[in-house]
Motif scaffolding. Structure first.
Motif, PDB file in Angstrom:
ATOM      1  N   ALA A  43     -18.406 -26.477 -36.657  1.00  0.00           N
ATOM      2  CA  ALA A  43     -19.190 -27.705 -36.601  1.00  0.00           C
ATOM      3  C   ALA A  43     -20.416 -27.540 -37.485  1.00  0.00           C
ATOM      4  CB  ALA A  43     -19.627 -28.022 -35.169  1.00  0.00           C
ATOM      5  N   GLY A  44     -20.687 -28.524 -38.298  1.00  0.00           N
ATOM      6  CA  GLY A  44     -21.927 -28.553 -39.058  1.00  0.00           C
ATOM      7  C   GLY A  44     -21.992 -27.585 -40.214  1.00  0.00           C
ATOM      8  N   GLY A  45     -23.115 -27.730 -40.963  1.00  0.00           N
ATOM      9  CA  GLY A  45     -23.362 -26.859 -42.097  1.00  0.00           C
ATOM     10  C   GLY A  45     -24.841 -26.641 -42.313  1.00  0.00           C
ATOM     11  N   ALA A  46     -25.590 -27.717 -42.224  1.00  0.00           N
ATOM     12  CA  ALA A  46     -27.046 -27.638 -42.410  1.00  0.00           C
ATOM     13  C   ALA A  46     -27.737 -27.746 -41.054  1.00  0.00           C
ATOM     14  CB  ALA A  46     -27.512 -28.757 -43.321  1.00  0.00           C
ATOM     15  N   ILE A  47     -28.760 -26.936 -40.834  1.00  0.00           N
ATOM     16  CA  ILE A  47     -29.386 -26.873 -39.512  1.00  0.00           C
ATOM     17  C   ILE A  47     -30.143 -28.150 -39.160  1.00  0.00           C
ATOM     18  CG2 ILE A  47     -31.583 -25.882 -40.262  1.00  0.00           C
ATOM     19  CD1 ILE A  47     -31.332 -23.989 -37.786  1.00  0.00           C
ATOM     20  N   ASN A  48     -30.470 -28.978 -40.141  1.00  0.00           N
ATOM     21  CA  ASN A  48     -31.222 -30.195 -39.845  1.00  0.00           C
ATOM     22  C   ASN A  48     -30.351 -31.456 -39.857  1.00  0.00           C
ATOM     23  OD1 ASN A  48     -30.770 -30.180 -42.583  1.00  0.00           O
ATOM     24  ND2 ASN A  48     -32.806 -30.994 -43.119  1.00  0.00           N
ATOM     25  N   VAL A  49     -29.035 -31.281 -39.794  1.00  0.00           N
ATOM     26  CA  VAL A  49     -28.111 -32.411 -39.814  1.00  0.00           C
ATOM     27  C   VAL A  49     -27.213 -32.359 -38.578  1.00  0.00           C
ATOM     28  CG1 VAL A  49     -26.209 -33.546 -41.036  1.00  0.00           C
ATOM     29  CG2 VAL A  49     -28.078 -32.479 -42.329  1.00  0.00           C
ATOM     30  N   LEU A  50     -27.135 -33.484 -37.856  1.00  0.00           N
ATOM     31  CA  LEU A  50     -26.211 -33.571 -36.730  1.00  0.00           C
ATOM     32  C   LEU A  50     -24.798 -33.777 -37.272  1.00  0.00           C
ATOM     33  CD1 LEU A  50     -28.207 -36.013 -34.413  1.00  0.00           C
ATOM     34  CD2 LEU A  50     -28.074 -33.518 -34.234  1.00  0.00           C
ATOM     35  N   PRO A  51     -23.899 -32.840 -37.022  1.00  0.00           N
ATOM     36  CA  PRO A  51     -22.544 -33.001 -37.563  1.00  0.00           C
ATOM     37  C   PRO A  51     -21.789 -34.096 -36.818  1.00  0.00           C
ATOM     38  CG  PRO A  51     -22.621 -31.075 -36.142  1.00  0.00           C
ATOM     39  CD  PRO A  51     -24.040 -31.589 -36.242  1.00  0.00           C
ATOM     40  N   SER A  52     -20.985 -34.834 -37.571  1.00  0.00           N
ATOM     41  CA  SER A  52     -20.202 -35.905 -36.955  1.00  0.00           C
ATOM     42  C   SER A  52     -18.806 -35.449 -36.555  1.00  0.00           C
ATOM     43  CB  SER A  52     -20.097 -37.096 -37.914  1.00  0.00           C
ATOM     44  OG  SER A  52     -19.457 -36.703 -39.119  1.00  0.00           O
ATOM     45  N   THR A  53     -18.434 -34.223 -36.941  1.00  0.00           N
ATOM     46  CA  THR A  53     -17.113 -33.697 -36.620  1.00  0.00           C
ATOM     47  C   THR A  53     -17.236 -32.247 -36.164  1.00  0.00           C
ATOM     48  OG1 THR A  53     -16.082 -35.110 -38.292  1.00  0.00           O
ATOM     49  CG2 THR A  53     -14.772 -33.264 -37.487  1.00  0.00           C
ATOM     50  N   ALA A  54     -16.452 -31.891 -35.177  1.00  0.00           N
ATOM     51  CA  ALA A  54     -16.362 -30.504 -34.723  1.00  0.00           C
ATOM     52  C   ALA A  54     -14.932 -30.234 -34.299  1.00  0.00           C
ATOM     53  CB  ALA A  54     -17.318 -30.262 -33.550  1.00  0.00           C
ATOM     54  N   TRP A  55     -14.505 -28.979 -34.456  1.00  0.00           N
ATOM     55  CA  TRP A  55     -13.143 -28.674 -34.024  1.00  0.00           C
ATOM     56  C   TRP A  55     -13.033 -27.272 -33.461  1.00  0.00           C
ATOM     57  CZ3 TRP A  55     -14.221 -28.980 -39.291  1.00  0.00           C
ATOM     58  CH2 TRP A  55     -13.921 -27.857 -40.072  1.00  0.00           C
ATOM     59  N   LEU A  56     -12.033 -27.124 -32.625  1.00  0.00           N
ATOM     60  CA  LEU A  56     -11.727 -25.863 -31.937  1.00  0.00           C
ATOM     61  C   LEU A  56     -10.277 -25.520 -32.223  1.00  0.00           C
ATOM     62  CD1 LEU A  56     -12.446 -23.696 -29.686  1.00  0.00           C
ATOM     63  CD2 LEU A  56     -11.534 -25.366 -28.044  1.00  0.00           C
ATOM     64  N   GLU A  57     -10.015 -24.274 -32.624  1.00  0.00           N
ATOM     65  CA  GLU A  57      -8.631 -23.845 -32.857  1.00  0.00           C
ATOM     66  C   GLU A  57      -8.185 -22.902 -31.748  1.00  0.00           C
ATOM     67  OE1 GLU A  57      -8.378 -24.490 -37.664  1.00  0.00           O
ATOM     68  OE2 GLU A  57      -8.440 -22.433 -36.904  1.00  0.00           O
ATOM     69  N   LEU A  58      -6.933 -23.054 -31.353  1.00  0.00           N
ATOM     70  CA  LEU A  58      -6.381 -22.337 -30.215  1.00  0.00           C
ATOM     71  C   LEU A  58      -5.144 -21.544 -30.626  1.00  0.00           C
ATOM     72  CD1 LEU A  58      -6.434 -25.329 -27.691  1.00  0.00           C
ATOM     73  CD2 LEU A  58      -8.215 -23.583 -27.996  1.00  0.00           C
ATOM     74  N   ASP A  59      -5.122 -20.277 -30.256  1.00  0.00           N
ATOM     75  CA  ASP A  59      -3.926 -19.445 -30.415  1.00  0.00           C
ATOM     76  C   ASP A  59      -3.156 -19.532 -29.098  1.00  0.00           C
ATOM     77  OD1 ASP A  59      -1.972 -17.607 -30.939  1.00  0.00           O
ATOM     78  OD2 ASP A  59      -3.321 -15.912 -31.229  1.00  0.00           O
ATOM     79  N   ILE A  60      -2.076 -20.275 -29.087  1.00  0.00           N
ATOM     80  CA  ILE A  60      -1.295 -20.519 -27.873  1.00  0.00           C
ATOM     81  C   ILE A  60       0.064 -19.853 -28.030  1.00  0.00           C
ATOM     82  CG2 ILE A  60      -0.300 -22.290 -26.358  1.00  0.00           C
ATOM     83  CD1 ILE A  60      -2.477 -24.190 -27.339  1.00  0.00           C
ATOM     84  N   ARG A  61       0.473 -19.101 -27.005  1.00  0.00           N
ATOM     85  CA  ARG A  61       1.741 -18.370 -27.054  1.00  0.00           C
ATOM     86  C   ARG A  61       2.628 -18.790 -25.873  1.00  0.00           C
ATOM     87  NH1 ARG A  61       1.432 -14.103 -31.053  1.00  0.00           N
ATOM     88  NH2 ARG A  61      -0.562 -14.488 -32.107  1.00  0.00           N
ATOM     89  N   PRO A  62       3.649 -19.626 -26.140  1.00  0.00           N
ATOM     90  CA  PRO A  62       4.552 -20.048 -25.069  1.00  0.00           C
ATOM     91  C   PRO A  62       5.646 -19.015 -24.794  1.00  0.00           C
ATOM     92  CG  PRO A  62       5.153 -21.147 -27.102  1.00  0.00           C
ATOM     93  CD  PRO A  62       3.909 -20.336 -27.403  1.00  0.00           C
ATOM     94  N   LEU A  63       6.157 -19.045 -23.573  1.00  0.00           N
ATOM     95  CA  LEU A  63       7.280 -18.220 -23.154  1.00  0.00           C
ATOM     96  C   LEU A  63       8.597 -18.914 -23.511  1.00  0.00           C
ATOM     97  CD1 LEU A  63       5.933 -17.204 -19.647  1.00  0.00           C
ATOM     98  CD2 LEU A  63       6.431 -15.588 -21.504  1.00  0.00           C
ATOM     99  N   PRO A  64       9.719 -18.185 -23.466  1.00  0.00           N
ATOM    100  CA  PRO A  64      11.013 -18.838 -23.656  1.00  0.00           C
ATOM    101  C   PRO A  64      11.183 -20.011 -22.699  1.00  0.00           C
ATOM    102  CG  PRO A  64      11.289 -16.462 -23.709  1.00  0.00           C
ATOM    103  CD  PRO A  64       9.857 -16.715 -23.309  1.00  0.00           C
ATOM    104  N   GLY A  65      11.660 -21.128 -23.242  1.00  0.00           N
ATOM    105  CA  GLY A  65      11.875 -22.311 -22.438  1.00  0.00           C
ATOM    106  C   GLY A  65      10.715 -23.270 -22.402  1.00  0.00           C
ATOM    107  N   GLN A  66       9.539 -22.848 -22.833  1.00  0.00           N
ATOM    108  CA  GLN A  66       8.377 -23.727 -22.855  1.00  0.00           C
ATOM    109  C   GLN A  66       8.285 -24.406 -24.225  1.00  0.00           C
ATOM    110  OE1 GLN A  66       5.331 -20.845 -21.792  1.00  0.00           O
ATOM    111  NE2 GLN A  66       5.536 -21.307 -19.618  1.00  0.00           N
ATOM    112  N   THR A  67       8.140 -25.720 -24.224  1.00  0.00           N
ATOM    113  CA  THR A  67       8.207 -26.494 -25.452  1.00  0.00           C
ATOM    114  C   THR A  67       6.818 -26.867 -25.964  1.00  0.00           C
ATOM    115  OG1 THR A  67       8.257 -28.639 -24.319  1.00  0.00           O
ATOM    116  CG2 THR A  67      10.365 -27.494 -24.598  1.00  0.00           C
ATOM    117  N   GLN A  68       6.806 -27.358 -27.197  1.00  0.00           N
ATOM    118  CA  GLN A  68       5.550 -27.843 -27.769  1.00  0.00           C
ATOM    119  C   GLN A  68       5.045 -29.063 -26.997  1.00  0.00           C
ATOM    120  OE1 GLN A  68       4.043 -26.013 -30.111  1.00  0.00           O
ATOM    121  NE2 GLN A  68       5.798 -24.620 -30.092  1.00  0.00           N
TER     122      GLN A  68
END
Length: 450
Positions: A303-328
């Motif tokens: 999120a963000g780049g400059a300390i004096n600017v409120l960012p309008s976008t932020a994101w979180l990335e997830l490493d998810i590991r399903p077991l056999p039989g579990q679908t997207q």
């Protein structure tokens, strides 16, 4: 025929090759130009240089989908086209190192107190070397196997195989057989509660369900945040809700069989089966939790780049590991439910997605594994497990073949101690385990392809 300059003895050759593979420092930092596995491919070509001296042809094939990213296959054609083939999938790349944290040269392949130190020593160059030595030994024996035998030194496994086994499966699917495959890891021991022994074989691995969760807010000057819809605050709440997800424990094998193999008392066993308490497993607690659940790990936050600017976008990335039989779809439903009233504001993007894969605990190759384990550790039960991470075996399974993680360790090397070594500082492998694995591969090869 040129000489390879490597020892002819199986175990001596394996150790010499392992040290050279470590010294080649084929570090994969997940970028296309890293790895440079051509160095290990060249070393393997030299290793096999004298393999045909007894009159057995060993066909070599090189594959280079990107400059320097070389996989290499060595095949001995069988005498019986109807016999079961066998393919040994070793990888030749290694993960990066933090050299300041090492007490030895990470690419020195130093042998100290019965252990060989170096990046990739355990993951998985000792197995790769043992595979190559077993196939070379078959060729030098002067007797062709009934079934076709192939060793593949795969590039790019540490980056999920896009320039290695994954590329081969898509672009060179007939270069070798995917019907029966062996790769990492296996053959370590479980710390059974009553002091008895049990050996591990890997029959499957979890999949991938990587996600990016994106949220939007108001842009503005950092000096006047009042009344703004703050993207950073919202992504923090998204992260909190995701971290609080508690997926159900699986009821499917191999989890129940794995738990019972420890021979705990009834109360401890039940606590493990229902996922309420993993503490009895000690070093294996974290791995066992991963083996029995879909796991969700928040790993990247932006999120963000400059300390004096409120960012309008932020994101979180997830490493998810399903077991056999579990679908997207199951994963998306779980995330949506956890996000609750924020769900409509969150964009869920699929990144790398792969289903989990599983091979049966039956069939010719599995039976050959059991017989080989029994040769070295008579009467010791074998316990199927699922790998929490990935391996090149999933590509063979997806093409309709079977794949198992196979190696062999001395009695003191538990599953926990081996897992602790993977990607660690001062990564090392016991010389005894290198020798055991080489002998076990040679025995299994003879048993399975004749």
């Amino acid at each position: 025929m040129a000489s390879s300059a490597y020892p002819t003895d199986l175990t001596d050759a394996t150790i010499a090759l392992l040290k050279d593979l470590i010294r080649n420092a084929c570090v994969n930092d997940l970028t296309a130009d890293s790895g440079q596995e051509f160095r290990n491919a060249d070393t393997l070509e030299r290793f096999f240089a004298d393999a045909g001296e007894a009159g057995i042809e060993v066909r070599a094939q090189r594959f280079e989908p990107h400059p320097g990213r070389v996989s290499i296959a060595f095949t001995i054609d069988g005498t019986d086209p109807a016999a079961e083939p066998l393919t040994l999938l070793g990888h030749t790349d290694v993960v990066p190192v933090d050299e300041a944290k090492w007490t030895t040269d990470p690419f020195g392949a130093e042998e100290i107190d019965g252990r060989i130190y170096g990046r990739g020593a355990t993951d998985m160059l000792y197995i790769t070397a043992a595979m190559a030595a077993a196939v070379r030994d078959v060729a030098r024996s002067g007797t062709r196997p009934r079934g076709t035998l192939t060793f593949v030194g795969c590039a790019d496994e540490e980056a999920r195989g896009g320039l290695g086994a994954g590329w081969l499966a898509e672009h060179a699917p007939n270069a070798f057989s995917w019907r029966n495959c062996l790769s990492e890891e296996g053959g370590s021991h479980l710390p059974v509660a009553d002091g008895s022994d049990a050996l591990v074989v890997v029959v499957g691995e979890k999949g991938a369900g990587q996600r990016r969760l994106t949220i939007h807010g108001d842009a503005g000057h950092g000096s006047a945040p009042h009344g703004r819809d703050l993207a950073v605050a919202k992504i923090a709440e998204v992260a909190r809700r995701v971290a609080a997800i508690t997926p159900d424990v699986t009821r499917d094998e191999p989890w129940p069989g794995y738990v019972r193999a420890f021979r705990f008392d009834e109360a401890t066993e039940q606590a493990l089966l229902d996922g309420s308490d993993y503490s009895a497993l000690g070093k294996l607690e974290r791995y066992s939790h991963a083996m029995s659940h879909l796991t969700i790990a928040p790993t990247v936050l932006r999120a963000g780049g400059a300390i004096n600017v409120l960012p309008s976008t932020a994101w979180l990335e997830l490493d998810i590991r399903p077991l056999p039989g579990q679908t997207q779809e199951d994963i998306d439903a779980l995330l949506t439910d956890a996000l609750g009233d924020l769900a409509e504001e969150v964009e869920i993007t699929h990144l790398i997605t792969e289903d989990a894969t599983l091979s049966p605990t039956s069939g010719p190759l599995y039976e050959a594994i059991l017989a080989t384990f029994d040769e070295f550790f008579p009467g010791v039960p074998v316990v199927p497990t699922i790998a929490a991470g990935g391996s090149d075996l999933r590509f063979g399974r997806r093409k309709g073949g079977v794949g198992y993680g196979f190696a062999l360790h001395n009695r003191s090397e538990t599953l926990g101690s081996v897992l602790d070594t993977l990607h660690s500082h001062d990564e090392s492998v016991a010389v005894e385990d290198v020798e055991l694995t080489a002998r076990a591969y040679r025995s299994l090869v003879g048993r399975f392809v004749g």
